[in-house]
Design a protein around this motif. Structure first.
Motif, PDB file in Angstrom:
ATOM      1  N   ALA A 149       0.847  -1.204   0.000  1.00 26.49           N
ATOM      2  CA  ALA A 149       0.000   0.000   0.000  1.00 26.49           C
ATOM      3  C   ALA A 149       0.877   1.246   0.000  1.00 26.49           C
ATOM      4  CB  ALA A 149      -0.922   0.008   1.212  1.00 26.49           C
ATOM      5  N   GLN A 150       0.239   2.365  -0.372  1.00 24.49           N
ATOM      6  CA  GLN A 150       0.883   3.678  -0.334  1.00 24.49           C
ATOM      7  C   GLN A 150      -0.105   4.679   0.261  1.00 24.49           C
ATOM      8  OE1 GLN A 150       3.219   5.311  -3.745  1.00 24.49           O
ATOM      9  NE2 GLN A 150       1.682   6.962  -3.750  1.00 24.49           N
ATOM     10  N   SER A 151       0.392   5.415   1.265  1.00 26.61           N
ATOM     11  CA  SER A 151      -0.438   6.450   1.900  1.00 26.61           C
ATOM     12  C   SER A 151       0.077   7.812   1.440  1.00 26.61           C
ATOM     13  CB  SER A 151      -0.356   6.344   3.429  1.00 26.61           C
ATOM     14  OG  SER A 151      -0.865   5.083   3.859  1.00 26.61           O
ATOM     15  N   ASP A 152      -0.819   8.661   0.935  1.00 28.18           N
ATOM     16  CA  ASP A 152      -0.440   9.960   0.350  1.00 28.18           C
ATOM     17  C   ASP A 152      -0.974  11.111   1.197  1.00 28.18           C
ATOM     18  OD1 ASP A 152       0.735   8.650  -1.805  1.00 28.18           O
ATOM     19  OD2 ASP A 152      -1.136   8.660  -2.983  1.00 28.18           O
ATOM     20  N   LEU A 153      -0.176  12.209   1.203  1.00 29.06           N
ATOM     21  CA  LEU A 153      -0.604  13.437   1.863  1.00 29.06           C
ATOM     22  C   LEU A 153      -0.364  14.612   0.910  1.00 29.06           C
ATOM     23  CD1 LEU A 153      -1.536  15.073   4.344  1.00 29.06           C
ATOM     24  CD2 LEU A 153       0.880  15.231   5.008  1.00 29.06           C
ATOM     25  N   ILE A 154      -1.420  15.377   0.660  1.00 35.77           N
ATOM     26  CA  ILE A 154      -1.327  16.595  -0.144  1.00 35.77           C
ATOM     27  C   ILE A 154      -1.271  17.796   0.824  1.00 35.77           C
ATOM     28  CG2 ILE A 154      -2.424  18.054  -1.882  1.00 35.77           C
ATOM     29  CD1 ILE A 154      -1.504  15.360  -2.939  1.00 35.77           C
ATOM     30  N   LEU A 155      -0.238  18.630   0.652  1.00 37.22           N
ATOM     31  CA  LEU A 155      -0.067  19.804   1.509  1.00 37.22           C
ATOM     32  C   LEU A 155       0.023  21.063   0.635  1.00 37.22           C
ATOM     33  CD1 LEU A 155       0.452  20.989   4.363  1.00 37.22           C
ATOM     34  CD2 LEU A 155       2.913  20.680   3.903  1.00 37.22           C
ATOM     35  N   LYS A 156      -0.827  22.031   0.966  1.00 32.28           N
ATOM     36  CA  LYS A 156      -0.803  23.321   0.266  1.00 32.28           C
ATOM     37  C   LYS A 156      -0.452  24.421   1.279  1.00 32.28           C
ATOM     38  CE  LYS A 156      -4.356  22.151  -3.177  1.00 32.28           C
ATOM     39  NZ  LYS A 156      -5.697  22.534  -3.732  1.00 32.28           N
ATOM     40  N   THR A 157       0.332  25.336   0.821  1.00 31.46           N
ATOM     41  CA  THR A 157       0.684  26.490   1.663  1.00 31.46           C
ATOM     42  C   THR A 157       0.552  27.780   0.846  1.00 31.46           C
ATOM     43  OG1 THR A 157       2.390  27.562   2.998  1.00 31.46           O
ATOM     44  CG2 THR A 157       3.149  26.178   1.183  1.00 31.46           C
ATOM     45  N   ALA A 158      -0.075  28.772   1.449  1.00 33.58           N
ATOM     46  CA  ALA A 158      -0.248  30.074   0.769  1.00 33.58           C
ATOM     47  C   ALA A 158       0.953  30.967   0.983  1.00 33.58           C
ATOM     48  CB  ALA A 158      -1.515  30.763   1.288  1.00 33.58           C
ATOM     49  N   GLN A 159       1.873  30.592   1.888  1.00 27.17           N
ATOM     50  CA  GLN A 159       3.059  31.384   2.184  1.00 27.17           C
ATOM     51  C   GLN A 159       4.286  30.458   2.235  1.00 27.17           C
ATOM     52  OE1 GLN A 159       2.478  33.522   5.868  1.00 27.17           O
ATOM     53  NE2 GLN A 159       0.558  34.498   5.174  1.00 27.17           N
ATOM     54  N   PRO A 160       5.465  30.980   1.987  1.00 27.59           N
ATOM     55  CA  PRO A 160       6.667  30.156   2.138  1.00 27.59           C
ATOM     56  C   PRO A 160       6.821  29.705   3.595  1.00 27.59           C
ATOM     57  CG  PRO A 160       7.150  32.124   0.856  1.00 27.59           C
ATOM     58  CD  PRO A 160       5.763  32.316   1.432  1.00 27.59           C
ATOM     59  N   LEU A 161       7.393  28.530   3.720  1.00 27.10           N
ATOM     60  CA  LEU A 161       7.573  27.938   5.047  1.00 27.10           C
ATOM     61  C   LEU A 161       9.064  27.949   5.377  1.00 27.10           C
ATOM     62  CD1 LEU A 161       5.218  24.816   4.668  1.00 27.10           C
ATOM     63  CD2 LEU A 161       4.659  27.075   5.618  1.00 27.10           C
ATOM     64  N   THR A 162       9.371  28.466   6.576  1.00 27.68           N
ATOM     65  CA  THR A 162      10.766  28.480   7.009  1.00 27.68           C
ATOM     66  C   THR A 162      11.131  27.252   7.832  1.00 27.68           C
ATOM     67  OG1 THR A 162      10.129  29.779   8.960  1.00 27.68           O
ATOM     68  CG2 THR A 162      10.833  31.008   6.986  1.00 27.68           C
ATOM     69  N   SER A 163      10.158  26.535   8.276  1.00 27.45           N
ATOM     70  CA  SER A 163      10.372  25.240   8.956  1.00 27.45           C
ATOM     71  C   SER A 163       9.187  24.346   8.634  1.00 27.45           C
ATOM     72  CB  SER A 163      10.535  25.412  10.483  1.00 27.45           C
ATOM     73  OG  SER A 163       9.314  25.788  11.075  1.00 27.45           O
ATOM     74  N   LEU A 164       9.473  23.054   8.557  1.00 29.49           N
ATOM     75  CA  LEU A 164       8.400  22.099   8.207  1.00 29.49           C
ATOM     76  C   LEU A 164       8.783  20.708   8.725  1.00 29.49           C
ATOM     77  CD1 LEU A 164       5.758  21.386   6.713  1.00 29.49           C
ATOM     78  CD2 LEU A 164       7.166  20.957   4.662  1.00 29.49           C
ATOM     79  N   THR A 165       7.834  20.098   9.408  1.00 30.83           N
ATOM     80  CA  THR A 165       7.965  18.689   9.834  1.00 30.83           C
ATOM     81  C   THR A 165       6.681  17.977   9.441  1.00 30.83           C
ATOM     82  OG1 THR A 165       9.409  19.223  11.701  1.00 30.83           O
ATOM     83  CG2 THR A 165       8.279  17.086  11.743  1.00 30.83           C
ATOM     84  N   VAL A 166       6.842  16.906   8.633  1.00 30.13           N
ATOM     85  CA  VAL A 166       5.695  16.105   8.173  1.00 30.13           C
ATOM     86  C   VAL A 166       5.856  14.681   8.703  1.00 30.13           C
ATOM     87  CG1 VAL A 166       4.432  15.222   6.187  1.00 30.13           C
ATOM     88  CG2 VAL A 166       5.446  17.526   6.108  1.00 30.13           C
ATOM     89  N   GLU A 167       4.788  14.149   9.339  1.00 30.13           N
ATOM     90  CA  GLU A 167       4.803  12.765   9.832  1.00 30.13           C
ATOM     91  C   GLU A 167       3.590  12.015   9.280  1.00 30.13           C
ATOM     92  OE1 GLU A 167       4.942  12.450  14.046  1.00 30.13           O
ATOM     93  OE2 GLU A 167       7.054  13.035  14.198  1.00 30.13           O
ATOM     94  N   LEU A 168       3.869  10.843   8.703  1.00 26.46           N
ATOM     95  CA  LEU A 168       2.803   9.887   8.339  1.00 26.46           C
ATOM     96  C   LEU A 168       2.968   8.698   9.263  1.00 26.46           C
ATOM     97  CD1 LEU A 168       2.810   9.951   4.417  1.00 26.46           C
ATOM     98  CD2 LEU A 168       1.646  11.451   6.044  1.00 26.46           C
TER      99      LEU A 168
END
Length: 259
Positions: A149-168
């Motif tokens: 299987a594959q789990s997907d995450l779509i992330l949209k941002t209206a502004q630039p991000l100076t830090s980001l942590t994504v967890e699935l």
């Protein structure tokens, strides 16, 4: 003449003393097959003397025969010989049979052990798909099957991000094992780790210091094997923590059921 002969025979018989030893020797020779040679007298006797001698001999033999019969007569060897018992034939001995061993208890097909899932992560208070400049949506990959299987995450941002942590976070429902991951942002901008802890396989992307994420739509994906069959996704979830020029923002949620 007949009376004279009778008288002489009686006198001779009365005065005759049989030689027992000689008789026994003769009898023994006769039983062993010894041949007794008789010497033929050179002078032919007259008929009266021959007759007289024959009568005397007959009387001697008669008297001696009685004595010999008395001497020889006795218990036969078969009567005095000790009885020999017939050989004892041992009775056939039954071959000992080993005690029957206990039959093994039949067992059915071996059931696959239930995988240890450990403690499940605490469910999120509620889904928050949008916060500030961030917007998120989760989905399952189009090529999922009964093994993978594959789990997907779509992330949209209206502004630039100076830090980001994504967890699935993929729950260990049985046989879950990492097979890869990817993202649409440059791989050199992120530190990526995959590890299992407390019954959850965690895919984590951390933006490196000094890097930024441009405004727009980005995608993150986790790939894994699992036990054969339809896998439940009710315990799977995601979380995103970011910073913009306006301040922090966070979104989170779960994953739809496997198609």
């Amino acid at each position: 003449m007949n009376e004279e002969i009778s008288r002489r025979l009686r006198e001779t018989a009365e005065s005759h003393q049989p030689d027992r030893a000689r008789m026994l020797v003769r009898i023994e020779r006769g039983t062993t097959g010894a041949t007794v040679r008789h010497r033929t007298p050179a002078i032919t006797r007259s008929r009266p003397k021959a007759a007289l001698a024959g009568l005397v001999t007959a009387g001697i033999l008669a008297t001696g025969g009685v004595a010999v019969a008395g001497i020889v007569a006795g218990p036969s060897p078969s009567d005095t010989a000790p009885a020999v018992p017939p050989p004892t034939v041992p009775s056939p001995t039954a071959t000992p049979r080993p005690a029957p061993s206990a039959s093994p208890t039949p067992t059915g097909p071996t059931q696959a052990p239930t995988p240890r899932t450990g403690s499940r992560p605490a469910p999120l208070p509620s889904s928050r798909a949008q916060n500030g400049p961030l917007w998120s949506a989760s989905s399952m990959g189009p090529n999922n099957n009964i093994y993978w299987a594959q789990s997907d995450l779509i992330l949209k941002t209206a502004q630039p991000l100076t830090s980001l942590t994504v967890e699935l976070r993929i729950a260990q429902t049985g046989g879950v094992k990492n097979t890869g991951n990817w993202r649409t942002l440059p791989s050199d901008d992120f530190t990526v780790t995959v590890q299992e802890a407390e019954g959850v396989l965690v895919y984590r992307w951390v933006l490196k210091p000094g890097r930024t994420v441009p405004a727009g739509q980005h995608e993150f994906a986790a790939q894994y094997n699992h036990a054969m069959g339809a896998r439940s996704t009710t315990a799977d979830n995601y979380r995103v923590d970011a910073h913009t020029s306006g301040g922090p923002a966070s979104v989170w949620g779960g994953f739809p059921a496997t198609r």
